[in-house]
Design a protein around this motif. Structure first.
Motif, mmCIF file in Angstrom:
data_model
loop_
_atom_site.group_PDB
_atom_site.id
_atom_site.type_symbol
_atom_site.label_atom_id
_atom_site.label_comp_id
_atom_site.label_asym_id
_atom_site.label_seq_id
_atom_site.Cartn_x
_atom_site.Cartn_y
_atom_site.Cartn_z
ATOM 1 N N LYS A 256 -11.997 -25.079 -53.024
ATOM 2 C CA LYS A 256 -11.603 -24.654 -51.571
ATOM 3 C C LYS A 256 -12.735 -23.379 -51.395
ATOM 4 O O LYS A 256 -13.364 -23.690 -50.297
ATOM 5 C CB LYS A 256 -10.241 -23.850 -51.352
ATOM 6 N N THR B 204 -13.565 -29.273 -44.266
ATOM 7 C CA THR B 204 -13.431 -28.110 -45.419
ATOM 8 C C THR B 204 -12.365 -28.734 -46.301
ATOM 9 O O THR B 204 -11.460 -29.351 -45.922
ATOM 10 C CB THR B 204 -13.109 -26.910 -45.130
ATOM 11 N N VAL B 205 -12.410 -28.423 -47.736
ATOM 12 C CA VAL B 205 -11.507 -28.483 -48.631
ATOM 13 C C VAL B 205 -10.416 -27.413 -48.255
ATOM 14 O O VAL B 205 -10.778 -26.328 -48.172
ATOM 15 C CB VAL B 205 -11.937 -28.211 -49.954
ATOM 16 N N SER B 206 -9.196 -28.091 -47.911
ATOM 17 C CA SER B 206 -8.129 -27.141 -47.566
ATOM 18 C C SER B 206 -7.324 -26.526 -48.570
ATOM 19 O O SER B 206 -6.502 -25.783 -48.451
ATOM 20 C CB SER B 206 -7.114 -27.904 -46.374
ATOM 21 N N LEU C 12 -5.105 -26.082 -42.287
ATOM 22 C CA LEU C 12 -6.440 -25.254 -41.956
ATOM 23 C C LEU C 12 -6.812 -23.894 -41.887
ATOM 24 O O LEU C 12 -7.507 -23.365 -42.277
ATOM 25 C CB LEU C 12 -6.944 -26.016 -40.385
ATOM 26 N N TYR D 241 -15.630 -23.197 -52.768
ATOM 27 C CA TYR D 241 -16.940 -23.588 -52.742
ATOM 28 C C TYR D 241 -17.104 -24.827 -51.710
ATOM 29 O O TYR D 241 -18.140 -25.476 -51.590
ATOM 30 C CB TYR D 241 -17.587 -24.042 -54.096
ATOM 31 N N ASN D 242 -16.048 -25.174 -51.196
ATOM 32 C CA ASN D 242 -15.809 -26.450 -50.311
ATOM 33 C C ASN D 242 -16.666 -27.716 -51.238
ATOM 34 O O ASN D 242 -17.450 -28.448 -50.687
ATOM 35 C CB ASN D 242 -16.538 -26.333 -48.862
#
Lengths: 211, 211
Positions: free
Chosen positions: A175, A103-105, A21, A177-178
């Motif tokens: 990541k 969120t895309v981590s 994170l 642009y999530n």
């Protein structure tokens, strides 16, 4: 705190979540212990330093990821299809992470490479070993594809590294642009990078239409 | 400290160097001020927060990089050659950075994307704008190449994003191995991703030999 054997696992698990994170530098040992629900003394019973913990997190994450990669890349499916499955599994993993934490981590190894590889030699070496292993696993599959006449690329090692580089680059965009849909491009790009064709498949799988 | 007008530039310059070397989270305002040789009060005269400073560092770095990209990508050379020059300039920049500070520090925007884009929306938005601008600049060149019949790719936007993704992925490897030679693969990979041929050039430039 629970049994000692639980405490180490809890520290590792909390540290992995927090590093994914927020990165490595932003974390302190106190925060990791708080998230793990263990006293600080317990941390230093298991780990000499935050760096030693990070190496353990990396090793544990790679053991799990390697097992997934092996399951896919060593199956009996045609070689190029195995690469496609690897990209689909990567997208599914990133989507699952996004659903659980919002969120895309991204890739833990890519994140730590850009954050830390020029600062600590121990992390650099471990990350090099992991990426070399990934490239080696992909290269074996490319070699098989070439033997079957489904890939025309001459230097299979360089090609494998380029496929992994494309994976890391598109995960970076996912990541940023999530949005995991950026990983959809991986399959077409992989075919292009390998000079590949997939026999018996529709034209959309041939390179490089991006359609 | 020097004149006020110097102080802001000194803070920006020190912050860029430190962020490239050690990332964003690891830095404190006090350390930045010490490296810049300005008192801490001076920092808060110019910047409300470390995040505001980071945005200013990003803007300044992008203004410089964009000017270099424009000089190369808008020249009168054939479009694919301009892309090749962009990769060569990227490698030269990374090599110069390595010579001045001992390690390949990678792409400031890629580094901050993986370290920070899932943590602060202001940084995420700014980095998105920059990568969108990069992709747009590359896409224009790809469109020109396609009009000349030198690239066959159908979706020029997706292709441009894939070229930038490949660039970020190979820069990641250059940083991981502290070796800019990883960027040598960019040109051949770009040709492969674009379904490109370079008229009148030797076979080694056609895709995808990696030789």
């Amino acid at each position: 705190m629970g049994r000692t054997s639980d405490a180490k696992e809890r520290i590792l698990s909390a540290a992995q979540t927090l590093i994914e994170l927020r990165g490595y530098s932003a974390l302190g040992v106190a925060e990791i212990c708080k998230a793990a629900g263990v006293p600080k003394g317990s941390f230093y019973y298991f780990f000499d330093s935050k760096e030693e913990l990070a190496l353990a997190v990396i090793d544990e994450h790679w053991a799990e990821e390697r097992s997934g990669w092996n399951r896919i890349l060593r199956s009996d499916d045609p070689p190029l299809q195995r690469l496609r499955q690897l990209f689909e599994a990567t997208e599914a993993d990133q989507r699952a992470g996004q659903q659980s934490c919002g969120t895309v981590s991204g890739c833990l190894f890519g994140n730590l490479t850009l954050e830390m590889s020029n600062q600590t030699e121990a992390l650099r070496e471990r990350l090099q070993q992991i990426f070399e292993a990934q490239v080696g696993m992909v290269e074996k599959v490319i070699t098989e594809a070439r033997e079957r006449g489904e890939a025309t690329v001459a230097d299979t090692h360089e090609a494998a590294r380029s496929v992994v580089a494309q994976l890391e680059g598109q995960v970076l965009f996912a990541k940023l642009y999530n949005n995991t849909q950026h990983l959809d491009a991986l399959w077409t790009n992989c075919l292009a990078l390998l000079g590949a064709t997939v026999p018996g498949r529709a034209e959309e799988d041939s390179l490089p239409s991006y359609s």
